[in-house]
Design an enzyme around this catalytic site. Sequence first.
Site, PDB file in Angstrom:
ATOM      1  N   THR A 296      11.354  20.372  89.142  1.00 38.78           N
ATOM      2  CA  THR A 296      11.440  19.695  89.767  1.00 38.78           C
ATOM      3  C   THR A 296      10.993  18.249  89.761  1.00 38.78           C
ATOM      4  O   THR A 296      10.620  18.204  87.778  1.00 38.78           O
ATOM      5  CB  THR A 296       9.869  19.686  90.348  1.00 38.78           C
ATOM      6  OG1 THR A 296       8.754  20.227  90.021  1.00 38.78           O
ATOM      7  CG2 THR A 296      10.813  21.384  90.925  1.00 38.78           C
TER       8      THR A 296
ATOM      9  N   SER B  45      11.204  13.483  86.821  1.00 38.54           N
ATOM     10  CA  SER B  45      10.632  14.425  86.129  1.00 38.54           C
ATOM     11  C   SER B  45      11.863  15.803  85.553  1.00 38.54           C
ATOM     12  O   SER B  45      11.328  16.258  84.872  1.00 38.54           O
ATOM     13  CB  SER B  45       9.256  15.610  85.963  1.00 38.54           C
ATOM     14  OG  SER B  45       8.422  14.881  86.055  1.00 38.54           O
TER      15      SER B  45
ATOM     16  N   SER C 173       4.560  19.288  84.049  1.00 44.22           N
ATOM     17  CA  SER C 173       5.390  18.929  84.047  1.00 44.22           C
ATOM     18  C   SER C 173       4.278  17.171  83.681  1.00 44.22           C
ATOM     19  O   SER C 173       3.517  16.072  84.473  1.00 44.22           O
ATOM     20  CB  SER C 173       6.202  17.912  86.052  1.00 44.22           C
ATOM     21  OG  SER C 173       6.659  17.503  85.641  1.00 44.22           O
TER      22      SER C 173
END
Length: 278
Positions: free
Chosen positions: A218, A78, A126
């Site tokens: 992240t 991601s 995400s």
Amino acid sequence: MRILITLFIILCFACKEQKESSNKELVETASNKVHQSEFQTIIDSANVNGAILIYDLKKDIYYSNDFNWYNKGNLPASTFKIVNTIIGLETGVIESDSTIFKWDGKKKWSKNWEQDLVLKNAFQFSCVPCYQEVAKKIGAQRMNEYVQKFNYGNLKIDTTTIDKFWLEGESRISQIQQIDFLKRFYNLELPISERTHKIMKNIMLINETALYKLSGKTGLSNENDAYNGWFVGYIEQKNNTYLFATNLEPTKEFDFNLFIKKRLDLTLEAFKKMNILQ
């Protein structure tokens, strides 16, 4: 004869200068990499493997516990949402920071995805389904063109993988490549609009205090039950900016939720060890 001797002397001096120049380049290259044993202590104490890479933008110095790991290629996972968002904005697939991603009402991997999401939330939560739709609308050809233009890693993109190439398959990016891309993004050296850059800086912002701003993304991939986790971004202070790319893999003693948290925690701990953060 005198001419031959003269030429020989000139050649000797030229070789000497070339050798000295070459050695100087090697010294300079080595001098901007500083091994940080404290980072390895942080990683070992957390029962993970991997490397933390921090780059001092002002001094042009890299700090890491493992300068072999930092060249190791991994799926971007991601962290690619940074690039995916930029390309989405540049192509008009994502109209603005007010764009809403509609929930289809179906159960998702994360509860955070089971709602309509504005761009910043889709990025920070995400939302994989959201960005899979963005990638499909961009299309393989345009995606390849932009990725090559941005010189971002070594990604394998075609029509069959357009909605998953960053999560599985042969696409790879290393920590040093992540830093290189972030540096060019931060320094306004990417061929993108000022509007896109401004939107990206806003949605990448994670935390802001009186002393610093933390921005980043992240990432987590799982291939053949082998997890790999990323945290990439930058910390802005009044007088300097530090870019970072942390890449971790779990040991056999593996707690999924703890591993997710460690990507951010270990990165911030490394900054504290360097007295950049308190």
